[in-house]
Motif scaffolding. Structure first.
Motif, PDB file in Angstrom:
ATOM      1  N   ARG A   1       0.729   4.785  -2.555  1.00 58.18           N
ATOM      2  CA  ARG A   1       1.931   4.381  -1.828  1.00 58.18           C
ATOM      3  C   ARG A   1       1.636   4.218  -0.335  1.00 58.18           C
ATOM      4  NH1 ARG A   1       5.567   9.864  -2.258  1.00 58.18           N
ATOM      5  NH2 ARG A   1       4.950   9.607  -4.438  1.00 58.18           N
TER       6      ARG A   1
ATOM      7  N   GLN B   1       0.607   4.458 -14.355  1.00 51.53           N
ATOM      8  CA  GLN B   1       1.210   3.509 -13.425  1.00 51.53           C
ATOM      9  C   GLN B   1       0.338   3.324 -12.197  1.00 51.53           C
ATOM     10  OE1 GLN B   1       3.999   1.678 -14.014  1.00 51.53           O
ATOM     11  NE2 GLN B   1       3.426   0.603 -12.139  1.00 51.53           N
ATOM     12  N   SER B   2      -0.311   4.407 -11.767  1.00 48.54           N
ATOM     13  CA  SER B   2      -1.221   4.333 -10.621  1.00 48.54           C
ATOM     14  C   SER B   2      -2.381   3.381 -10.900  1.00 48.54           C
ATOM     15  CB  SER B   2      -1.748   5.734 -10.287  1.00 48.54           C
ATOM     16  OG  SER B   2      -2.697   5.688  -9.249  1.00 48.54           O
TER      17      SER B   2
ATOM     18  N   TRP C   1      -2.815  -4.074  -6.264  1.00 49.38           N
ATOM     19  CA  TRP C   1      -3.157  -4.154  -4.846  1.00 49.38           C
ATOM     20  C   TRP C   1      -4.495  -4.838  -4.620  1.00 49.38           C
ATOM     21  CZ3 TRP C   1       0.309  -4.134  -1.406  1.00 49.38           C
ATOM     22  CH2 TRP C   1       1.451  -3.336  -1.519  1.00 49.38           C
TER      23      TRP C   1
ATOM     24  N   LYS D   1      -2.272   0.779 -12.893  1.00 50.38           N
ATOM     25  CA  LYS D   1      -1.719  -0.578 -12.809  1.00 50.38           C
ATOM     26  C   LYS D   1      -1.520  -0.995 -11.356  1.00 50.38           C
ATOM     27  CE  LYS D   1       0.737  -0.229 -17.229  1.00 50.38           C
ATOM     28  NZ  LYS D   1       2.071  -0.223 -17.895  1.00 50.38           N
ATOM     29  N   ASN D   2      -1.023  -0.053 -10.529  1.00 50.10           N
ATOM     30  CA  ASN D   2      -0.782  -0.363  -9.125  1.00 50.10           C
ATOM     31  C   ASN D   2      -2.066  -0.691  -8.379  1.00 50.10           C
ATOM     32  OD1 ASN D   2       1.928   0.072  -9.521  1.00 50.10           O
ATOM     33  ND2 ASN D   2       1.936   2.134  -8.643  1.00 50.10           N
TER      34      ASN D   2
ATOM     35  N   GLY E   1      -1.388   1.271   0.007  1.00 47.60           N
ATOM     36  CA  GLY E   1      -0.818  -0.029  -0.318  1.00 47.60           C
ATOM     37  C   GLY E   1       0.082  -0.534   0.797  1.00 47.60           C
TER      38      GLY E   1
END
Length: 348
Positions: free
Chosen positions: A328, A265-266, A273, A268-269, A331
């Motif tokens: 987190r 998931q990181s 961003w 993808k994040n 971003g």
């Protein structure tokens, strides 16, 4: 001198009963006899050594392990040295484990090989000066034959009573000072839960780190559990990926699966961003000047472009160093700078 120091560190009963029954091993005596006949360089001539071991009727599996330890470890580097110190022996053992031997097997075989070289097991750290003995006691290498039976007794008492007597706590601490992984792991467990000692999480993790550094898989798994529960996911991932840390533990396997999903998931994040950064720059340079009345505020745009670029660089750096929790924060920083720019652009 050896007896005196071991008596102080482990107690007379351990030294007498264990050394008389189990040490030196048969293989250790055979290796010493071979070295006395052929010289220390026999460890470099492995084919000749193998034939001699067969001649002495050493078990085929044990011969294979001995040769693997010699070829896979750094022991041959020390053949010309008269003194081999504790740190050298630890290096030899670590290198032997990389060849596929378990930690305990490597310790036993290296102890036999050192006995073959007429090295006094490093139990006295190879005849250092008497004035150095106090400093040495914290780094002694101890052959498994000296501690295995006593460790079994300690574990039995802990299993039956849920705690340890003062005598066995002192003995366990002595084994931990001798860098025995299992002892460090048990002490770490006791300090973590406050069993037989005052609870001390910092001390617990230090003992467990020492055990994990000596290839104790269960200690690595416990550290992974503690850091996962504390949401320190990067550290948890580091210890869960140690060889053997997840074996036969369903909970840790689930934790690792969660971490792998978080890592995916990181990824993808991070792509999200980067896309947001490009979109923000397009809005700042091309859209805002068209839809907003007044001047384009190019100087303000340049300043916030610099801030946004710094934020995206920080995001990429955080993704590498803190892949589970870094995005987190970076971003949110990128988003905050864009919101601040938008507000200032409208107000000005």
């Amino acid at each position: 001198m050896v007896a005196q120091m071991l008596n102080e560190l482990f107690g007379q009963n351990i030294l007498k009963s264990t050394m008389q029954r189990n040490w030196p091993t048969v293989n250790g005596q055979i290796l010493r006899e071979i070295v006395n006949q052929k010289g220390r360089d026999i460890y470099k001539r492995t084919e000749e050594l193998e034939l001699l071991l067969v001649k002495y009727k050493v078990d085929a599996v044990e011969i294979h392990q001995i040769l693997l330890a010699i070829q896979g470890s750094s022991i041959r580097r020390y053949l010309e040295q008269r003194c081999i110190y504790a740190v050298d022996i630890n290096n030899i053992i670590r290198s032997a484990t990389r060849s596929g031997l378990s930690n305990n097997t490597a310790r036993k075989i290296i102890a036999d090989l050192l006995y073959g070289l007429n090295v006094p097991l490093s139990v006295e750290d190879l005849l250092r000066e008497q004035t150095e003995i106090d400093a040495v006691s914290a780094t002694l290498y101890v052959p498994p034959e000296i501690y295995e039976d006593e460790m079994k007794k300690i574990l039995e008492e802990l299993s039956e009573n849920g705690k340890l007597s003062t005598e066995n706590m002192s003995r366990l601490a002595a084994f931990a000072r001798a860098c025995i992984p299992e002892a460090n792991r048990i002490l770490g467990y006791l300090y973590y839960y406050g069993t037989s000692v005052t609870q001390n999480l910092k001390q617990a993790k230090e003992y467990l780190r020492q055990a994990a550094a000596n290839d104790d898989a269960e200690a690595a798994g416990l550290l992974g559990d503690y850091f996962f529960d504390g949401e320190e996911y990067e550290k948890a991932y580091q210890f869960y990926t140690c060889p053997g840390a997840l074996i036969q533990n369903e909970m840790r396997s689930e934790h690792m699966w969660t971490l792998l999903k978080m890592k995916a998931q990181s990824e993808k994040n991070s792509v999200f961003w980067v896309g947001m950064y490009i979109l923000m720059e397009m809005l700042m340079f091309f859209v805002f000047p068209l839809v907003c009345l007044g001047e384009s505020h190019i100087f303000l745009t340049i300043i916030f472009t610099f801030l946004n670029t710094a934020a995206i660089v920080l995001l990429i750096a955080m993704k590498r160093s803190l892949p589970f929790t870094g995005l987190r924060y970076s971003g949110n920083l990128l988003l905050s700078t864009f919101i601040a720019y938008t507000v200032l652009y409208i107000l000005l």
